[in-house]
Design an enzyme around this catalytic site. Structure first.
Site, PDB file in Angstrom:
ATOM      1  N   ASP A  60     -28.584  -2.375 -19.147  1.00 35.08           N
ATOM      2  CA  ASP A  60     -27.675  -3.179 -18.340  1.00 35.08           C
ATOM      3  C   ASP A  60     -27.693  -4.617 -18.865  1.00 35.08           C
ATOM      4  O   ASP A  60     -28.443  -4.959 -19.772  1.00 35.08           O
ATOM      5  CB  ASP A  60     -28.047  -3.110 -16.863  1.00 35.08           C
ATOM      6  CG  ASP A  60     -29.457  -3.584 -16.586  1.00 35.08           C
ATOM      7  OD1 ASP A  60     -30.049  -4.246 -17.455  1.00 35.08           O
ATOM      8  OD2 ASP A  60     -29.985  -3.292 -15.502  1.00 35.08           O
ATOM      9  N   GLY A  63     -27.247  -8.839 -15.241  1.00 36.02           N
ATOM     10  CA  GLY A  63     -26.464  -9.506 -14.205  1.00 36.02           C
ATOM     11  C   GLY A  63     -26.869  -9.114 -12.801  1.00 36.02           C
ATOM     12  O   GLY A  63     -26.968  -9.951 -11.907  1.00 36.02           O
ATOM     13  N   ASP A 114     -22.107  -9.848 -16.406  1.00 33.85           N
ATOM     14  CA  ASP A 114     -21.187  -9.987 -15.275  1.00 33.85           C
ATOM     15  C   ASP A 114     -21.917 -10.622 -14.103  1.00 33.85           C
ATOM     16  O   ASP A 114     -23.137 -10.779 -14.121  1.00 33.85           O
ATOM     17  CB  ASP A 114     -20.640  -8.619 -14.859  1.00 33.85           C
ATOM     18  CG  ASP A 114     -21.735  -7.701 -14.299  1.00 33.85           C
ATOM     19  OD1 ASP A 114     -22.882  -7.779 -14.789  1.00 33.85           O
ATOM     20  OD2 ASP A 114     -21.448  -6.918 -13.375  1.00 33.85           O
ATOM     21  N   GLN A 169     -15.281  -5.799 -11.702  1.00 33.78           N
ATOM     22  CA  GLN A 169     -15.775  -6.389 -10.460  1.00 33.78           C
ATOM     23  C   GLN A 169     -14.580  -6.755  -9.577  1.00 33.78           C
ATOM     24  O   GLN A 169     -13.488  -6.269  -9.795  1.00 33.78           O
ATOM     25  CB  GLN A 169     -16.659  -7.611 -10.769  1.00 33.78           C
ATOM     26  CG  GLN A 169     -17.979  -7.277 -11.443  1.00 33.78           C
ATOM     27  CD  GLN A 169     -18.995  -6.645 -10.494  1.00 33.78           C
ATOM     28  OE1 GLN A 169     -18.741  -6.461  -9.312  1.00 33.78           O
ATOM     29  NE2 GLN A 169     -20.164  -6.304 -11.023  1.00 33.78           N
ATOM     30  N   GLY A 196     -20.687  -3.581  -8.874  1.00 36.39           N
ATOM     31  CA  GLY A 196     -20.542  -4.205  -7.564  1.00 36.39           C
ATOM     32  C   GLY A 196     -20.467  -3.229  -6.416  1.00 36.39           C
ATOM     33  O   GLY A 196     -19.980  -3.578  -5.330  1.00 36.39           O
ATOM     34  N   ASP A 246     -25.733   6.350 -12.650  1.00 32.89           N
ATOM     35  CA  ASP A 246     -27.179   6.138 -12.685  1.00 32.89           C
ATOM     36  C   ASP A 246     -27.628   5.720 -11.303  1.00 32.89           C
ATOM     37  O   ASP A 246     -26.838   5.192 -10.515  1.00 32.89           O
ATOM     38  CB  ASP A 246     -27.549   5.037 -13.693  1.00 32.89           C
ATOM     39  CG  ASP A 246     -27.249   3.651 -13.142  1.00 32.89           C
ATOM     40  OD1 ASP A 246     -28.200   2.987 -12.651  1.00 32.89           O
ATOM     41  OD2 ASP A 246     -26.073   3.221 -13.160  1.00 32.89           O
ATOM     42  N   CYS A 284     -35.401  26.439  -7.538  1.00 33.05           N
ATOM     43  CA  CYS A 284     -35.599  25.507  -8.653  1.00 33.05           C
ATOM     44  C   CYS A 284     -36.690  26.030  -9.582  1.00 33.05           C
ATOM     45  O   CYS A 284     -37.724  26.523  -9.114  1.00 33.05           O
ATOM     46  CB  CYS A 284     -35.970  24.123  -8.130  1.00 33.05           C
ATOM     47  SG  CYS A 284     -36.243  22.891  -9.424  1.00 33.05           S
ATOM     48  N   CYS A 286     -38.060  24.017 -12.050  1.00 34.76           N
ATOM     49  CA  CYS A 286     -38.663  22.862 -12.710  1.00 34.76           C
ATOM     50  C   CYS A 286     -40.182  23.023 -12.751  1.00 34.76           C
ATOM     51  O   CYS A 286     -40.744  23.867 -12.038  1.00 34.76           O
ATOM     52  CB  CYS A 286     -38.284  21.570 -11.990  1.00 34.76           C
ATOM     53  SG  CYS A 286     -39.220  21.233 -10.472  1.00 34.76           S
ATOM     54  N   CYS A 289     -41.791  22.952  -9.171  1.00 34.51           N
ATOM     55  CA  CYS A 289     -41.542  24.102  -8.301  1.00 34.51           C
ATOM     56  C   CYS A 289     -42.122  25.392  -8.878  1.00 34.51           C
ATOM     57  O   CYS A 289     -42.431  26.331  -8.128  1.00 34.51           O
ATOM     58  CB  CYS A 289     -40.044  24.255  -8.070  1.00 34.51           C
ATOM     59  SG  CYS A 289     -39.322  22.904  -7.098  1.00 34.51           S
ATOM     60  N   HIS A 315     -39.365  16.910  -9.874  1.00 35.46           N
ATOM     61  CA  HIS A 315     -38.440  17.815  -9.181  1.00 35.46           C
ATOM     62  C   HIS A 315     -37.101  17.135  -8.898  1.00 35.46           C
ATOM     63  O   HIS A 315     -36.036  17.719  -9.155  1.00 35.46           O
ATOM     64  CB  HIS A 315     -39.015  18.327  -7.861  1.00 35.46           C
ATOM     65  CG  HIS A 315     -37.947  18.965  -7.023  1.00 35.46           C
ATOM     66  ND1 HIS A 315     -37.413  20.194  -7.324  1.00 35.46           N
ATOM     67  CD2 HIS A 315     -37.249  18.486  -5.952  1.00 35.46           C
ATOM     68  CE1 HIS A 315     -36.438  20.469  -6.466  1.00 35.46           C
ATOM     69  NE2 HIS A 315     -36.329  19.453  -5.622  1.00 35.46           N
TER      70      HIS A 315
END
Length: 334
Positions: A60, A63, A114, A169, A196, A246, A284, A286, A289, A315
């Site tokens: 990033d 900002g 930004d 923005q 934002g 994200d 699951c 993973c 689990c 998990h």
């Protein structure tokens, strides 16, 4: 995209992230600039090599973190002067400096500098914030294009360079968001983000902003909504046409004992799981689990053992990554 703020997705080793299918993670420009420093990371071969992550990475602009330093920052046309949350030392982030730091870090995708507009914000405040963001976007792009060949892996990868995304923005005002998107598209960034959001606004407002902005952004370039969200949100936004998202929710929630499962949200600290020998999520596969019980995860949380946060995070990340994999599969087969 799992968030690796300080060069690590908290409590989860990079090899495990690879096993879970993470193709790209995030690094945080502000935090890595302060510790250990972008110049040190550059000398060590860039962020990929420093953290031993061979796959894609996005940084990033710094900002949002500077935005979060209420009372410790001063904004001007030049950039943002701020004091470190670590030791109070004074620093200045300009668009050019943000680009220099991100080029030094060497992530595959960089973000234009930004200003993130708070919520709620009056129209005049949102317009002033947008004025900064648009001026800084142009300066970010100009400086980035002039210096992008300085990335440490430029020659090693046959002249490859980083990509730079612009950030839309404008607060919660449709006309400001439209102005921002249209002007950024004219600048011809490599991809576009909607910033934002997730700053305290109701979810319906988030949805409205995304719905208004997405049609204005090129379909042949990545469209990224920053900082979202819960599992049902990322499904909804992906179906609307968002390509990238994200959020720290999967790992942050995990460290507090909240698991996302096929049966809904589960607070593993609840007493009802004290003698439950079943897996956290029976659907699951993973590593968590496949091996551990709800009773054991609850025990780890009750005793404050760090392993609890790690296993919960594994998990939750698996749940998010699998959710997105199913969405991709559905799009490809449609």
């Amino acid at each position: 995209m799992p968030v690796g703020t300080q060069g690590t997705v908290k409590a989860v080793p990079q090899g495990v992230l690879e096993e879970l299918g993470a193709q790209i993670i995030l690094g945080n420009t502000y935090h890595l600039y302060l510790r250990p420093g972008h110049e040190l990371i550059q000398r060590l071969g860039g962020l990929h090599r420093f953290i031993s992550w061979p796959r894609a990475m996005l940084t990033d602009s710094g900002g949002f973190q500077v935005f979060s330093l209420t009372g410790l920052r001063k904004i001007s046309d030049v950039g943002v002067e701020f004091r470190s949350h670590l030791d109070g030392s004074k620093h200045m982030f300009s668009p050019e400096h943000s680009m220099d730091v991100q080029i030094a870090l060497g992530a595959d995708i960089c973000m234009a500098f930004d200003e993130c507009t708070e919520y709620p914000a009056g129209e005049a405040r949102a317009a002033e914030s947008l004025r900064y963001t648009m001026a800084w976007a142009a300066r970010s792009l100009k400086h980035f294009r002039a210096n992008q060949e300085r990335v440490v892996w430029h020659e090693e990868l046959g002249g490859a360079t980083q990509s730079l995304f612009g950030i839309v923005q404008g607060g919660m005002y449709a006309h400001l968001r439209r102005e921002s998107a249209e002007r950024l598209v004219e600048m011809e960034f490599d991809g576009y983000a909607i910033g934002g959001l997730s700053v305290g606004e109701p979810r319906e407002l988030t949805r409205q902003v995304i719905a208004e902005v997405l049609p204005l952004l090129p379909k042949d370039k990545p469209r990224y909504v920053m900082g979202v969200g819960f599992p049902d949100e990322i499904v909804e936004y992906a179906r609307m046409g968002v390509d990238m998202m994200d959020c720290v929710i999967p790992t942050r929630a995990a460290r507090h004992g909240l698991l996302f499962t096929s049966q809904g949200r589960m607070n593993i600290k609840n007493r009802q799981f004290a003698e439950d020998s079943g897996p956290p999520d029976p659907e699951c596969s993973c590593p968590t689990c496949s091996r551990y019980s709800r009773a054991y995860l609850r025990h780890l949380m009750q005793t404050g053992e760090p392993l609890g946060g790690t296993l919960n995070s594994i998990h939750n990340l698996a749940f998010y990554l699998n959710t997105m994999a199913k969405l991709r599969s559905g799009i490809e087969s449609a």
